[in-house]
Design a protein around this motif. Structure first.
Motif, PDB file in Angstrom:
ATOM      1  N   TYR A 162      30.249 -48.975  25.406  1.00  0.00           N
ATOM      2  CA  TYR A 162      30.089 -49.383  26.807  1.00  0.00           C
ATOM      3  C   TYR A 162      29.928 -48.133  27.664  1.00  0.00           C
ATOM      4  O   TYR A 162      30.857 -47.331  27.778  1.00  0.00           O
ATOM      5  CB  TYR A 162      31.309 -50.196  27.248  1.00  0.00           C
ATOM      6  N   GLU A 163      28.752 -47.966  28.266  1.00  0.00           N
ATOM      7  CA  GLU A 163      28.444 -46.743  28.997  1.00  0.00           C
ATOM      8  C   GLU A 163      28.659 -46.852  30.508  1.00  0.00           C
ATOM      9  O   GLU A 163      28.784 -45.837  31.178  1.00  0.00           O
ATOM     10  CB  GLU A 163      26.990 -46.329  28.743  1.00  0.00           C
ATOM     11  N   ALA A 164      28.666 -48.067  31.044  1.00  0.00           N
ATOM     12  CA  ALA A 164      28.712 -48.228  32.503  1.00  0.00           C
ATOM     13  C   ALA A 164      29.976 -47.644  33.120  1.00  0.00           C
ATOM     14  O   ALA A 164      29.972 -47.231  34.294  1.00  0.00           O
ATOM     15  CB  ALA A 164      28.583 -49.702  32.870  1.00  0.00           C
ATOM     16  N   ASP A 165      31.078 -47.598  32.356  1.00  0.00           N
ATOM     17  CA  ASP A 165      32.335 -47.070  32.896  1.00  0.00           C
ATOM     18  C   ASP A 165      32.553 -45.606  32.547  1.00  0.00           C
ATOM     19  O   ASP A 165      33.664 -45.092  32.677  1.00  0.00           O
ATOM     20  CB  ASP A 165      33.518 -47.908  32.411  1.00  0.00           C
ATOM     21  N   ASN A 166      31.491 -44.925  32.107  1.00  0.00           N
ATOM     22  CA  ASN A 166      31.607 -43.504  31.774  1.00  0.00           C
ATOM     23  C   ASN A 166      31.338 -42.605  32.972  1.00  0.00           C
ATOM     24  O   ASN A 166      31.246 -41.395  32.817  1.00  0.00           O
ATOM     25  CB  ASN A 166      30.639 -43.148  30.644  1.00  0.00           C
ATOM     26  N   MET A 167      31.192 -43.187  34.152  1.00  0.00           N
ATOM     27  CA  MET A 167      30.967 -42.416  35.369  1.00  0.00           C
ATOM     28  C   MET A 167      31.742 -43.060  36.514  1.00  0.00           C
ATOM     29  O   MET A 167      31.850 -44.276  36.600  1.00  0.00           O
ATOM     30  CB  MET A 167      29.476 -42.367  35.726  1.00  0.00           C
ATOM     31  N   MET A 168      32.279 -42.216  37.401  1.00  0.00           N
ATOM     32  CA  MET A 168      32.970 -42.711  38.591  1.00  0.00           C
ATOM     33  C   MET A 168      32.719 -41.723  39.719  1.00  0.00           C
ATOM     34  O   MET A 168      32.631 -40.509  39.494  1.00  0.00           O
ATOM     35  CB  MET A 168      34.470 -42.884  38.323  1.00  0.00           C
ATOM     36  N   LEU A 169      32.607 -42.231  40.939  1.00  0.00           N
ATOM     37  CA  LEU A 169      32.190 -41.422  42.083  1.00  0.00           C
ATOM     38  C   LEU A 169      33.284 -41.369  43.137  1.00  0.00           C
ATOM     39  O   LEU A 169      34.160 -42.231  43.203  1.00  0.00           O
ATOM     40  CB  LEU A 169      30.913 -42.017  42.700  1.00  0.00           C
ATOM     41  N   ALA A 170      33.188 -40.362  43.990  1.00  0.00           N
ATOM     42  CA  ALA A 170      34.122 -40.234  45.107  1.00  0.00           C
ATOM     43  C   ALA A 170      33.461 -39.440  46.218  1.00  0.00           C
ATOM     44  O   ALA A 170      32.779 -38.441  45.962  1.00  0.00           O
ATOM     45  CB  ALA A 170      35.413 -39.551  44.664  1.00  0.00           C
ATOM     46  N   LEU A 171      33.640 -39.908  47.452  1.00  0.00           N
ATOM     47  CA  LEU A 171      33.227 -39.150  48.626  1.00  0.00           C
ATOM     48  C   LEU A 171      34.437 -38.382  49.133  1.00  0.00           C
ATOM     49  O   LEU A 171      35.552 -38.914  49.170  1.00  0.00           O
ATOM     50  CB  LEU A 171      32.706 -40.078  49.732  1.00  0.00           C
ATOM     51  N   LEU A 172      34.223 -37.150  49.520  1.00  0.00           N
ATOM     52  CA  LEU A 172      35.330 -36.339  50.034  1.00  0.00           C
ATOM     53  C   LEU A 172      35.597 -36.743  51.471  1.00  0.00           C
ATOM     54  O   LEU A 172      34.784 -36.487  52.368  1.00  0.00           O
ATOM     55  CB  LEU A 172      35.003 -34.844  49.958  1.00  0.00           C
ATOM     56  N   ASN A 173      36.732 -37.435  51.682  1.00  0.00           N
ATOM     57  CA  ASN A 173      37.062 -37.884  53.030  1.00  0.00           C
ATOM     58  C   ASN A 173      37.884 -36.829  53.747  1.00  0.00           C
ATOM     59  O   ASN A 173      38.238 -35.791  53.210  1.00  0.00           O
ATOM     60  CB  ASN A 173      37.814 -39.225  52.976  1.00  0.00           C
ATOM     61  N   ASN A 174      38.193 -37.143  55.004  1.00  0.00           N
ATOM     62  CA  ASN A 174      38.943 -36.177  55.821  1.00  0.00           C
ATOM     63  C   ASN A 174      40.452 -36.342  55.684  1.00  0.00           C
ATOM     64  O   ASN A 174      41.202 -35.668  56.387  1.00  0.00           O
ATOM     65  CB  ASN A 174      38.550 -36.316  57.297  1.00  0.00           C
ATOM     66  N   ASN A 175      40.881 -37.283  54.809  1.00  0.00           N
ATOM     67  CA  ASN A 175      42.305 -37.462  54.507  1.00  0.00           C
ATOM     68  C   ASN A 175      43.108 -37.989  55.694  1.00  0.00           C
ATOM     69  O   ASN A 175      44.307 -37.855  55.744  1.00  0.00           O
ATOM     70  CB  ASN A 175      42.918 -36.152  53.999  1.00  0.00           C
TER      71      ASN A 175
END
Length: 583
Positions: free
Chosen positions: A295-308
């Motif tokens: 299963y390849e679809a869960d081999n990547m995850m993203l994140a935007l750098l927020n201002n916290n």
């Protein structure tokens, strides 16, 4: 397999008669004579292959026997018996979630599409309804009997990466059942028997599950935030397999450059967490793993750098309508004394009227009124600019009887006559130059909508729209206009004009929305439930009977016997012609 005309079994005597004829026919004895004695040398090749000689000598017998046997079988009209899809109609519920992409040599989704295509041959005129899963289940075809139309609909099915939400699709299917006996096929990866409503005797459930023993290693958690002059990221990996797995983990910035890399050995069923510090700042980060799994679809995850700055702190001296307005938007709101606001500015958005905090804190601020100036009366209507803050809130009917002086170097985005009413600082602070009690704004629907846009801009930032699920529809804070959605590879995806009707793409990844020179980033993230695969099973529940017996179909194979019979007759004629008909 069976025969519908067993009465013709008597015809089996015909090949027996032919066989007996060959047994009792006149035979000749080989006798060498002087005139043919020299032929023996010529016949050595034939004698070297006795089986070939035997076949050549008895070819006519074998051909006649085979033709007669097939003829007898044809008289008995053989057929192949198969279970017919029971019921007056068929409903196919097709799971289009991301986990359907799991599979060894072929994905579960493609396997199910082939199964659906094979089932078409047994429809026997029964209408078919195809429903796909998701947050909003879709009816692809409705009670269709045209085989070509059904086949075309099957070919057009695609994975949408949304959560399964099978219950919603079942609710849609219930609307098509009525008083008709129905067979419902569920093409999914995994479903529990208890999830299917089986109280009706007019419904038969047929579940087609995924292959067993699938292996998977997933990124189950990934978060990143700006921290000082760099970035901080946390990655969590889970090995769902029953054996040890070697994983190559890498972090990439928004431009695709590798900023961190590590090789990890995960034990069976192990959960692993890793923190990365001092990463270079970027608009976004992606975590990627290279591993041998199904299963390849869960081999990547993203994140935007927020201002916290996810918490909102409202000055205790602010009007109750302001406090209640923000509390209605989110539970992460705190009411604090005025003298404590400065100490909280490192971790929250501040809502106050203390002008001095604009210079003393680095946190984003919402200034409602001013404590360092006096108001002056005004007698004009509010005029707003084409700013994203007013995408859902029109202030045309808002009454304001007094405003404070504006800030010289701030951008004015709303005015009352020639006087500034709402301003934005260079770092993104929002200033409302009036006390709430000096307006009737809280009485208008635009007030909570404006606070929502305000919160969305300050929390998510002015350069991003945030995170979305696949195909998620959500109102976003954008100005009106012809916005376009582009992928990370600068590929055009779609356009929209109404910010309240924004719909995210289906495939996870980095995206951006653009209007002229304005651009905002957002990400489409695979739902957490789609990062775990479960072992599926195929089963049936309930039954639909007709005259006390399960419905079945008989497919005749007579045509497949007539063709070889004709071929054998042609070959037999040719053999007889070569030997001479007088023999």
């Amino acid at each position: 397999m069976g025969f519908s005309n067993l009465l013709f079994l008597w015809a089996a005597i015909l090949p027996v008669i032919v066989l007996l004829y060959y047994f009792f026919r006149k035979k000749y004895k080989d006798q060498p004579i002087s005139s043919t004695i020299f032929w023996e040398e010529v016949m050595q090749e034939t004698k070297a292959s006795p089986y070939l000689k035997h076949l050549q000598k008895n070819a006519l017998l074998y051909l006649q026997l085979l033709a007669l046997i097939l003829f007898v079988l044809a008289l008995m009209n053989p057929f192949i018996k198969s279970n017919q899809m029971a019921g007056e109609q068929l409903i196919w519920i097709v799971d289009t979630s991301a986990t359907m992409l799991a599979g060894k040599e072929e994905s579960t989704f493609e396997q199910h599409k082939k199964e659906m295509s094979e089932l078409i041959s047994n429809l026997n005129g029964h209408p078919v309804t195809i429903i796909t899963t998701g947050d909003e289940p879709k009816t692809v075809v409705r009670q269709e009997t045209n085989v070509a139309a059904i086949q075309s609909a099957i070919k057009g099915l695609e994975v949408t990466y949304e959560e399964q939400q099978l219950a919603k699709a079942i609710d849609v299917a219930q609307a098509f059942i009525g008083d008709m006996a129905t067979s419902i096929y569920v093409f999914t990866d995994s479903v529990e028997r208890g999830e299917l409503p089986i109280e009706s005797e007019r419904i038969k459930w047929v579940v087609k599950g995924a292959s067993k023993e699938l292996e998977n290693v997933a990124i189950t958690r990934f978060a990143a935030t700006a921290f000082g002059d760099g970035a901080l990221a946390l990655v969590q990996l889970t090995n769902e397999s029953k054996r040890e797995k070697g994983v190559q983990l890498s972090l990439l910035d928004h431009e695709g450059n590798e900023v961190a890399k590590e090789t990890i050995l995960l034990k069976a069923q192990e959960e692993f967490t890793k923190t990365f510090e001092n990463l270079p700042l970027s608009q976004g980060l992606s975590a990627n793993i290279q591993v041998e799994d199904d299963y390849e679809a869960d081999n990547m995850m993203l994140a935007l750098l927020n201002n916290n700055f996810s918490q909102i702190v409202v000055d205790q001296q602010m009007h109750q309508l302001v406090q209640k307005g923000f509390q209605a938007l989110t539970s992460n709101v705190k009411i604090a004394p005025s003298d404590q606001l400065k100490s909280m500015s490192s971790e929250a958005i501040i809502v106050t009227n203390q002008t001095k905090l604009l210079q003393q804190t680095s946190a984003p601020m919402v200034l409602i009124g001013r404590d360092d100036e006096l108001t002056k009366e005004v007698n004009n209507l509010v005029d707003i600019s084409d700013d994203a803050l007013f995408a859902f809130s029109s202030l045309e009917d808002v009454y304001v009887n007094a405003v404070y002086p504006g800030f010289d170097h701030f951008e004015t985005i709303a005015t009352i006559g020639e006087n500034p009413f709402i301003q934005r600082s260079s770092r993104g602070d929002i200033v409302i130059l009036a006390d709430i009690q000096s307006t009737d704004w809280p009485l208008h629907p635009s007030f909570p909508l404006f606070l929502w846009s305000l919160q969305n801009e300050l929390v998510e930032g002015t350069t991003s729209l945030g995170m979305f699920s696949p195909n998620e529809s959500r109102a976003v804070s954008l100005t009106s206009g012809d916005w376009s959605i582009y992928s990370e590879g600068d590929e055009y995806i779609a356009s929209f004009t109404n910010a309240s009707q924004f719909k995210a793409p289906s495939k996870p990844g980095f995206y951006s929305v653009r209007l002229n020179d304005e651009q905002k980033q957002f990400i489409v993230q695979l739902p957490s439930k789609e990062r775990t695969i479960t072992e599926g099973t195929s089963f049936e529940l309930g039954s639909l009977e007709r005259n006390g017996e399960e419905q079945s179909s008989k497919k005749s194979i007579l045509i497949w016997l007539l063709i070889p019979i004709l071929v054998l007759l042609v070959i037999e004629w040719e053999v007889q012609r070569r030997r001479g008909f007088t023999n």
